[in-house]
Design a protein around this motif. Structure first.
Motif, PDB file in Angstrom:
ATOM      1  N   ILE A   1      -3.072  -9.780 -47.812  1.00 40.46           N
ATOM      2  CA  ILE A   1      -2.328 -10.095 -46.578  1.00 40.46           C
ATOM      3  C   ILE A   1      -3.015 -11.317 -45.961  1.00 40.46           C
ATOM      4  O   ILE A   1      -4.245 -11.344 -45.856  1.00 40.46           O
ATOM      5  CB  ILE A   1      -2.329  -8.907 -45.591  1.00 40.46           C
ATOM      6  CG1 ILE A   1      -1.678  -7.688 -46.240  1.00 40.46           C
ATOM      7  CG2 ILE A   1      -1.583  -9.253 -44.309  1.00 40.46           C
ATOM      8  CD1 ILE A   1      -2.642  -6.587 -46.563  1.00 40.46           C
TER       9      ILE A   1
ATOM     10  N   GLU B   1      -0.837  -1.470 -37.676  1.00 43.02           N
ATOM     11  CA  GLU B   1       0.268  -0.613 -38.111  1.00 43.02           C
ATOM     12  C   GLU B   1      -0.140   0.326 -39.250  1.00 43.02           C
ATOM     13  O   GLU B   1       0.474   1.372 -39.451  1.00 43.02           O
ATOM     14  CB  GLU B   1       1.457  -1.496 -38.541  1.00 43.02           C
ATOM     15  CG  GLU B   1       2.063  -2.254 -37.359  1.00 43.02           C
ATOM     16  CD  GLU B   1       3.090  -3.300 -37.772  1.00 43.02           C
ATOM     17  OE1 GLU B   1       3.261  -3.526 -38.978  1.00 43.02           O
ATOM     18  OE2 GLU B   1       3.713  -3.882 -36.874  1.00 43.02           O
ATOM     19  N   THR B   2      -1.180  -0.065 -40.003  1.00 46.42           N
ATOM     20  CA  THR B   2      -1.610   0.738 -41.146  1.00 46.42           C
ATOM     21  C   THR B   2      -2.557   1.861 -40.726  1.00 46.42           C
ATOM     22  O   THR B   2      -2.527   2.959 -41.281  1.00 46.42           O
ATOM     23  CB  THR B   2      -2.298  -0.166 -42.195  1.00 46.42           C
ATOM     24  OG1 THR B   2      -1.378  -1.176 -42.590  1.00 46.42           O
ATOM     25  CG2 THR B   2      -2.715   0.633 -43.420  1.00 46.42           C
TER      26      THR B   2
ATOM     27  N   GLN C   1      -2.120  -7.387 -37.036  1.00 45.92           N
ATOM     28  CA  GLN C   1      -0.962  -6.508 -36.815  1.00 45.92           C
ATOM     29  C   GLN C   1      -0.786  -5.526 -37.972  1.00 45.92           C
ATOM     30  O   GLN C   1      -0.414  -4.369 -37.768  1.00 45.92           O
ATOM     31  CB  GLN C   1       0.311  -7.345 -36.629  1.00 45.92           C
ATOM     32  CG  GLN C   1       0.344  -8.067 -35.287  1.00 45.92           C
ATOM     33  CD  GLN C   1       1.559  -8.964 -35.136  1.00 45.92           C
ATOM     34  OE1 GLN C   1       2.654  -8.509 -34.831  1.00 45.92           O
ATOM     35  NE2 GLN C   1       1.386 -10.249 -35.337  1.00 45.92           N
ATOM     36  N   TYR C   2      -1.077  -5.997 -39.203  1.00 45.48           N
ATOM     37  CA  TYR C   2      -1.023  -5.095 -40.361  1.00 45.48           C
ATOM     38  C   TYR C   2      -2.034  -3.964 -40.195  1.00 45.48           C
ATOM     39  O   TYR C   2      -1.712  -2.793 -40.421  1.00 45.48           O
ATOM     40  CB  TYR C   2      -1.305  -5.880 -41.648  1.00 45.48           C
ATOM     41  CG  TYR C   2      -1.436  -4.989 -42.866  1.00 45.48           C
ATOM     42  CD1 TYR C   2      -0.312  -4.492 -43.524  1.00 45.48           C
ATOM     43  CD2 TYR C   2      -2.698  -4.606 -43.340  1.00 45.48           C
ATOM     44  CE1 TYR C   2      -0.424  -3.665 -44.624  1.00 45.48           C
ATOM     45  CE2 TYR C   2      -2.826  -3.774 -44.445  1.00 45.48           C
ATOM     46  CZ  TYR C   2      -1.683  -3.308 -45.084  1.00 45.48           C
ATOM     47  OH  TYR C   2      -1.806  -2.467 -46.164  1.00 45.48           O
TER      48      TYR C   2
ATOM     49  N   ILE D   1      -1.405 -11.963 -38.329  1.00 51.84           N
ATOM     50  CA  ILE D   1      -0.533 -11.094 -39.125  1.00 51.84           C
ATOM     51  C   ILE D   1      -1.364  -9.969 -39.743  1.00 51.84           C
ATOM     52  O   ILE D   1      -0.949  -8.807 -39.781  1.00 51.84           O
ATOM     53  CB  ILE D   1       0.213 -11.925 -40.207  1.00 51.84           C
ATOM     54  CG1 ILE D   1       1.209 -12.871 -39.526  1.00 51.84           C
ATOM     55  CG2 ILE D   1       0.937 -11.010 -41.200  1.00 51.84           C
ATOM     56  CD1 ILE D   1       1.898 -13.855 -40.459  1.00 51.84           C
TER      57      ILE D   1
END
Lengths: 236, 236
Positions: A67, A79-80, A75-76, A72
């Motif tokens: 990633i 969310e993970t 944010q990953y 970004i």
């Protein structure tokens, strides 16, 4: 989860890499740090394969999947690992508040970065002057946002850090470098009182403190000086 | 919901404004369009008050609250009206897939924009040549992404549009302008076969078709030519 499931490919002095470390530490996620040794010359096979588009660090490699782009990645991570060892997440729930957080994180990435790069890539001269002015203007804008948009603080996220805190907090490791090479003060108490208080508070927030500790200010200054000399062939 | 609850402050020829219209139309949200008449000279009080930081269109004003930056606005629309008249949303559910969509939407905003601006702001010369090369390189990269990252299509989002489709699809209204002023072909069938098929398909997707219809290619070309003449004082 094995620590080797999560790899951070970065350079220790990269503020963008520090963002990833702050986010992982805030979530209590273990990781393996892979130092990309030579960003000015030969980039590693792993970097070129993991980020073939931009060929830039940092890259988060999670279970073999890369990633890219620091915000970004943050944010990953958010969310993970939504709830592990962290009260909330880096974005609020309300769509309008999310838009405000995204706007100001994007502002940091555009404006603070623009000023920082102008200062770091250039010897004292016209571009450094322009860089100082961009940085100063952006700090005043962020001070106003902290006061008017984000409420009582102490962080942009209130009583815990959000995406803006991570985006801007990572710059703390490069403030000394900017001030030394740009010959100015990044945060002025008279024009940025709220941001000065924020900087003091956020630097003590556990995950931010641990993340920043991987890139000590004076060592970052040495590293950037060395890179300027070899890469840009610039004297100071 | 009254239509006047949702206002789009933009200029009819702005591809960034078109993004907002596509998103609102995809969600079946009615809106009032407020045309910002003079972006080169006096900006309206409403624009300066709604976007005091960047002073740029487009701005979405929802129930009196302004949201700025086109892709942030599209995400706001996605999160505010998650299910109305639209099968899914502009971002997938899986965190890794979300990161990929964000990465490529961000790529469009950085790389395609960079090339487009180089072409539009300059007379034929060195910068236009550089712009052509940036645009061509970005189209090849996006063609590869469409083939290797996003699956069978026809859209980046599969059988419905996602954030990348909106980010890149909005550029369709300015392709003729780029091609005429840059004297080249933006999409080459031999190097970008997947993206050529995508462009044809996405232009027929109902909300994209309706959004693009507000900014017809040949009229955008006229408008940009006129702006170049007055703002940049450039002859062609």
């Amino acid at each position: 989860m094995s620590p080797s499931d999560v790899k951070v490919l970065s350079a220790w002095y990269s503020l963008f890499g520090v963002r990833i470390l702050i986010a992982l530490k805030a979530k209590g996620v273990e990781y393996e740090f892979i130092d990309e040794p030579d960003l000015t010359g030969n980039k590693s096979k792993l970097l070129l394969e993991s980020n073939p588009v931009h060929k830039k660090i940092p890259v988060l490699i999670h279970k073999g999947k890369p990633i890219c782009e620091s915000l970004i990645i943050v944010q990953y991570i958010d969310e993970t690992w939504p709830s592990q060892h962290h009260k909330g997440c880096f974005l609020p729930q309300d769509p309008y508040e999310r838009a405000l957080v995204r706007f100001w994180a994007d502002y940091v990435d555009k404006k603070v970065y623009e000023g920082c790069i102008l200062i770091l890539q250039n010897v004292k001269g016209a571009l450094t002057k322009q860089g100082r002015s961009v940085v100063t203007e952006s700090m005043v804008a962020l001070d106003g946002a902290l006061r008017d948009v984000f409420g009582p603080g102490p962080y942009f996220g209130g009583d815990q850090i959000n995406l803006v805190d991570i985006a801007l907090g990572s710059y703390l490791c490069v403030f000394e470098t900017m001030e030394t090479l740009g010959d100015f003060k990044v945060l002025d108490e008279s024009t940025c009182p709220h941001l000065c208080a924020w900087a003091e508070a956020v630097a003590q927030y556990p995950s931010v403190k641990e993340g920043l500790a991987t890139a000590p200010s004076h060592k970052v200054l040495e590293a950037i000086r060395s890179i300027r000399k070899t890469f840009f062939s610039l004297a100071e």
